[in-house]
Motif scaffolding. Structure first.
Motif, PDB file in Angstrom:
ATOM      1  N   CYS A 157     -49.942  22.701 -17.505  1.00  0.00           N
ATOM      2  CA  CYS A 157     -50.526  22.495 -18.831  1.00  0.00           C
ATOM      3  C   CYS A 157     -50.323  21.052 -19.256  1.00  0.00           C
ATOM      4  CB  CYS A 157     -49.932  23.466 -19.854  1.00  0.00           C
ATOM      5  SG  CYS A 157     -48.158  23.285 -20.127  1.00  0.00           S
ATOM      6  N   GLY A 158     -50.959  20.692 -20.368  1.00  0.00           N
ATOM      7  CA  GLY A 158     -50.903  19.325 -20.851  1.00  0.00           C
ATOM      8  C   GLY A 158     -50.054  19.187 -22.091  1.00  0.00           C
ATOM      9  N   GLY A 159     -49.262  18.127 -22.167  1.00  0.00           N
ATOM     10  CA  GLY A 159     -48.440  17.893 -23.338  1.00  0.00           C
ATOM     11  C   GLY A 159     -48.141  16.421 -23.517  1.00  0.00           C
ATOM     12  N   ILE A 160     -47.443  16.101 -24.591  1.00  0.00           N
ATOM     13  CA  ILE A 160     -46.993  14.742 -24.844  1.00  0.00           C
ATOM     14  C   ILE A 160     -45.527  14.674 -24.452  1.00  0.00           C
ATOM     15  CG2 ILE A 160     -46.663  12.943 -26.573  1.00  0.00           C
ATOM     16  CD1 ILE A 160     -48.991  14.130 -28.124  1.00  0.00           C
ATOM     17  N   GLU A 161     -45.245  13.877 -23.433  1.00  0.00           N
ATOM     18  CA  GLU A 161     -43.904  13.826 -22.861  1.00  0.00           C
ATOM     19  C   GLU A 161     -43.105  12.658 -23.428  1.00  0.00           C
ATOM     20  OE1 GLU A 161     -41.573  13.142 -18.630  1.00  0.00           O
ATOM     21  OE2 GLU A 161     -43.750  12.906 -18.729  1.00  0.00           O
ATOM     22  N   LEU A 162     -41.850  12.941 -23.786  1.00  0.00           N
ATOM     23  CA  LEU A 162     -40.893  11.919 -24.156  1.00  0.00           C
ATOM     24  C   LEU A 162     -39.990  11.690 -22.946  1.00  0.00           C
ATOM     25  CD1 LEU A 162     -39.795  10.149 -26.525  1.00  0.00           C
ATOM     26  CD2 LEU A 162     -38.127  11.983 -26.919  1.00  0.00           C
ATOM     27  N   SER A 163     -40.026  10.500 -22.385  1.00  0.00           N
ATOM     28  CA  SER A 163     -39.257  10.214 -21.178  1.00  0.00           C
ATOM     29  C   SER A 163     -37.805   9.912 -21.523  1.00  0.00           C
ATOM     30  CB  SER A 163     -39.874   9.033 -20.432  1.00  0.00           C
ATOM     31  OG  SER A 163     -39.705   7.837 -21.166  1.00  0.00           O
ATOM     32  N   ASP A 164     -36.969   9.771 -20.492  1.00  0.00           N
ATOM     33  CA  ASP A 164     -35.556   9.470 -20.699  1.00  0.00           C
ATOM     34  C   ASP A 164     -35.351   8.152 -21.433  1.00  0.00           C
ATOM     35  OD1 ASP A 164     -34.737  11.798 -19.438  1.00  0.00           O
ATOM     36  OD2 ASP A 164     -34.547  10.842 -17.478  1.00  0.00           O
ATOM     37  N   ASP A 165     -36.268   7.200 -21.222  1.00  0.00           N
ATOM     38  CA  ASP A 165     -36.142   5.915 -21.911  1.00  0.00           C
ATOM     39  C   ASP A 165     -37.019   5.847 -23.168  1.00  0.00           C
ATOM     40  OD1 ASP A 165     -38.584   5.817 -20.673  1.00  0.00           O
ATOM     41  OD2 ASP A 165     -38.209   3.971 -19.558  1.00  0.00           O
ATOM     42  N   TYR A 166     -37.482   7.025 -23.623  1.00  0.00           N
ATOM     43  CA  TYR A 166     -38.218   7.176 -24.886  1.00  0.00           C
ATOM     44  C   TYR A 166     -39.641   6.629 -24.833  1.00  0.00           C
ATOM     45  CZ  TYR A 166     -33.419   8.068 -26.194  1.00  0.00           C
ATOM     46  OH  TYR A 166     -32.138   8.553 -26.207  1.00  0.00           O
ATOM     47  N   GLY A 167     -40.212   6.572 -23.645  1.00  0.00           N
ATOM     48  CA  GLY A 167     -41.641   6.329 -23.556  1.00  0.00           C
ATOM     49  C   GLY A 167     -42.405   7.589 -23.945  1.00  0.00           C
TER      50      GLY A 167
END
Length: 280
Positions: free
Chosen positions: A82-92
């Motif tokens: 599925c599709g989502g808005i991802e927050l990465s470990d470095d906050y991208g």
């Protein structure tokens, strides 16, 4: 490998309402599992809606966030894309594709080509992905995932296929752009050509999952489709309606297509790599 049964879901979602969209995903995943599907795939940004703009930072979610636990649990019985808005470990903040399988969750792809022209302004709200990488699914085998504009750039499916993906997904939120005097919008024909061309040239399955519904001034047209490794259409959903398509992914069909015509296997990757170095 068994011939996996795949359901692709052409659905609507509620803009910036993660809880409601998650609830809809859960119902659809539970139904697909009850129907004996091995995997289910949703459109681009299916957990959030597309035109989130400045809200992207507020609703971005880390792949290990407890809010995704219902999908992790359900993935014991069925693979979920599925599709989502991802927050990465470095906050991208990324427009991403999530893969849930056997209780685990991973970010399977971050959209690379972020359209910022005409009606689009993704580069204002998202960081661009920096990797093209096929992933291995226990139920589906080696797969590759792109997100909408990524498949307007041949490098993405090209590299995914040559990394071993025999099933390519393209998750989409493609809005309607009317062409005066034409009964069928040009964008629909263009996407059909893209899907058919890639599936034939790379001798792979290509599954296109486009959403429907309306957001602000955007109307999403649907017409999700699957093409086989010979480039022929296998299934196609209607325009503008919520719908799902069930297909069987037969890996023997990939084998037969490549044995019948070796154009994909004959690709000279060494030469291509050297020429790219010379022009970069």
């Amino acid at each position: 490998m068994q011939r996996p049964r795949l359901r692709i879901v052409q659905n609507d979602c509620v803009l910036a309402n993660f809880a409601e969209n998650l609830s809809r995903h859960i119902r659809l995943v539970e139904q697909a599992a009850a129907d004996g599907m091995d995997a289910i795939a949703f459109p681009e940004l299916s957990l959030t809606g597309y035109n989130v703009q400045d809200a992207a930072q507020d609703i971005a979610i880390h792949i290990e966030d407890p809010a995704l636990e219902p999908l992790r649990k359900l993935s014991g019985d069925i693979t979920i894309i599925c599709g989502g808005i991802e927050l990465s470990d470095d906050y991208g903040v990324y427009n991403a594709a999530f893969l849930f399988e056997d209780g685990d969750a991973r970010s399977a792809h971050r959209k690379i080509y972020l359209p910022t022209y005409g009606m689009f302004e993704e580069l204002r709200y998202f960081s661009a992905g920096q990797r093209i990488e096929a992933v291995t699914s226990r139920r589906l085998g080696k797969i590759g995932i792109g997100i909408c504009e990524d498949f307007w750039h041949v490098s993405v499916p090209y590299l995914l296929a040559h990394q071993g993906a025999k099933l390519l997904f393209v998750l989409m939120s493609s809005p309607l752009r009317l062409t005066p005097g034409e009964a069928e919008p040009a964008i629909v024909r263009q996407w059909r050509k893209i899907i058919s061309t890639y599936s034939f040239l790379f001798s792979t399955y290509v599954a296109c999952i486009n959403r429907v519904g309306n957001e602000d001034s955007f109307t999403y047209w649907g017409s999700s489709a699957v093409s086989g490794p010979d480039g022929a259409p296998i299934a196609e959903a209607p325009l503008f309606e919520e719908h799902h398509l069930d297909v069987i992914v037969d890996h023997d069909a990939v084998k037969h297509a490549r044995l019948q015509s070796s154009h994909f296997l004959d690709e000279d990757l060494r030469l291509f790599s050297q020429e790219l170095k010379d022009i970069s």
